[in-house]
Design an enzyme around this catalytic site. Sequence first.
Site, PDB file in Angstrom:
ATOM      1  N   ASP A 255      -0.369   7.485  10.178  1.00 52.03           N
ATOM      2  CA  ASP A 255      -1.087   6.559  11.058  1.00 52.03           C
ATOM      3  C   ASP A 255      -0.128   5.582  11.742  1.00 52.03           C
ATOM      4  O   ASP A 255      -0.558   4.556  12.259  1.00 52.03           O
ATOM      5  CB  ASP A 255      -2.148   5.786  10.266  1.00 52.03           C
ATOM      6  CG  ASP A 255      -1.540   4.935   9.147  1.00 52.03           C
ATOM      7  OD1 ASP A 255      -0.303   5.011   8.940  1.00 52.03           O
ATOM      8  OD2 ASP A 255      -2.294   4.198   8.482  1.00 52.03           O
TER       9      ASP A 255
ATOM     10  N   SER B  19       0.813  -1.222   0.000  1.00 53.85           N
ATOM     11  CA  SER B  19       0.000   0.000   0.000  1.00 53.85           C
ATOM     12  C   SER B  19       0.840   1.263   0.000  1.00 53.85           C
ATOM     13  O   SER B  19       0.397   2.313  -0.482  1.00 53.85           O
ATOM     14  CB  SER B  19      -0.932   0.014   1.218  1.00 53.85           C
ATOM     15  OG  SER B  19      -0.178  -0.022   2.425  1.00 53.85           O
TER      16      SER B  19
ATOM     17  N   HIS C 299       1.761   4.282   7.372  1.00 62.64           N
ATOM     18  CA  HIS C 299       1.781   4.819   6.011  1.00 62.64           C
ATOM     19  C   HIS C 299       2.381   6.227   5.986  1.00 62.64           C
ATOM     20  O   HIS C 299       2.183   7.017   6.906  1.00 62.64           O
ATOM     21  CB  HIS C 299       0.366   4.849   5.436  1.00 62.64           C
ATOM     22  CG  HIS C 299      -0.250   3.487   5.333  1.00 62.64           C
ATOM     23  ND1 HIS C 299      -1.055   2.969   6.321  1.00 62.64           N
ATOM     24  CD2 HIS C 299      -0.161   2.537   4.362  1.00 62.64           C
ATOM     25  CE1 HIS C 299      -1.451   1.754   5.968  1.00 62.64           C
ATOM     26  NE2 HIS C 299      -0.920   1.467   4.783  1.00 62.64           N
TER      27      HIS C 299
END
Length: 260
Positions: free
Chosen positions: A201, A15, A204
């Site tokens: 967070d 991601s 990320h």
Amino acid sequence: MSANVQDSIMLFGDSITQGGWEPGMNGFGANLAHRYARKLDVINRGFSGYNTEWGIPVFEQFFATRQQQKNLQIVRLLIIWFGANDSCLVQSPQHVPLPKFATNLKHLVNLVQSPESEYYSPNTRIILATPPPVNTYQRKANLDARDPPLLLDRDFENTREYAQTVKDVAQEEEVGIIDIWTKMWDAAGHDEQSLSNYLYDGLHLNGAGYQLMYDAVLETIEKTYPELHPDRLEMVFPGWGMIDPNNVVASVQKREQRLV
């Protein structure tokens, strides 16, 4: 269908790679695409949630085989950025044991670099990237706030071990390395909670974190594969000032890239 006129840089990862094009995030992928505009295409092959174990069979579908490569653009640079999910704690389905993680990274490199591989691509250069450090304070707060709350799934020191393994594999396989773990840790003054300046967070990257990654990519290219640095590549098609109004077709033909 796009014709084969311009080679590429491929970014492969989880991601954190996928998010490198997210609007408003100063993503490293989008910034690289801008920097390499008209020189090399930058391709997003980021898969949110994936680890190396799941990434390998996907890679074998999107990376061209020897036979397919004959009629396609060449991937001049492959950046492989995994570890953020592989390093999850053992209770997570995303966890990949450290020795297997190392084996998987070597396998990905050898898929491209080994003359015995179906995916052998002698003109593709490879860079491995370490996972960034994890801010467990941020991560725990993020997971606690979910409905229902989730248990902490990552550990600072564990992620450090996976980052070191990436560096070890890069050295063994003689490919480039982006040590974003150390770069971010140094930028945070070796204070875990200060990693919040670079992570939104705890896991990320935010805009400042992606800026660190973008800078690190170009630094590694300059150091390891300087011929691929954007400042040393010509545009595939000539600038408008080179177009001959009396002979347009001839003056806008694709050029073979060479060092400038």
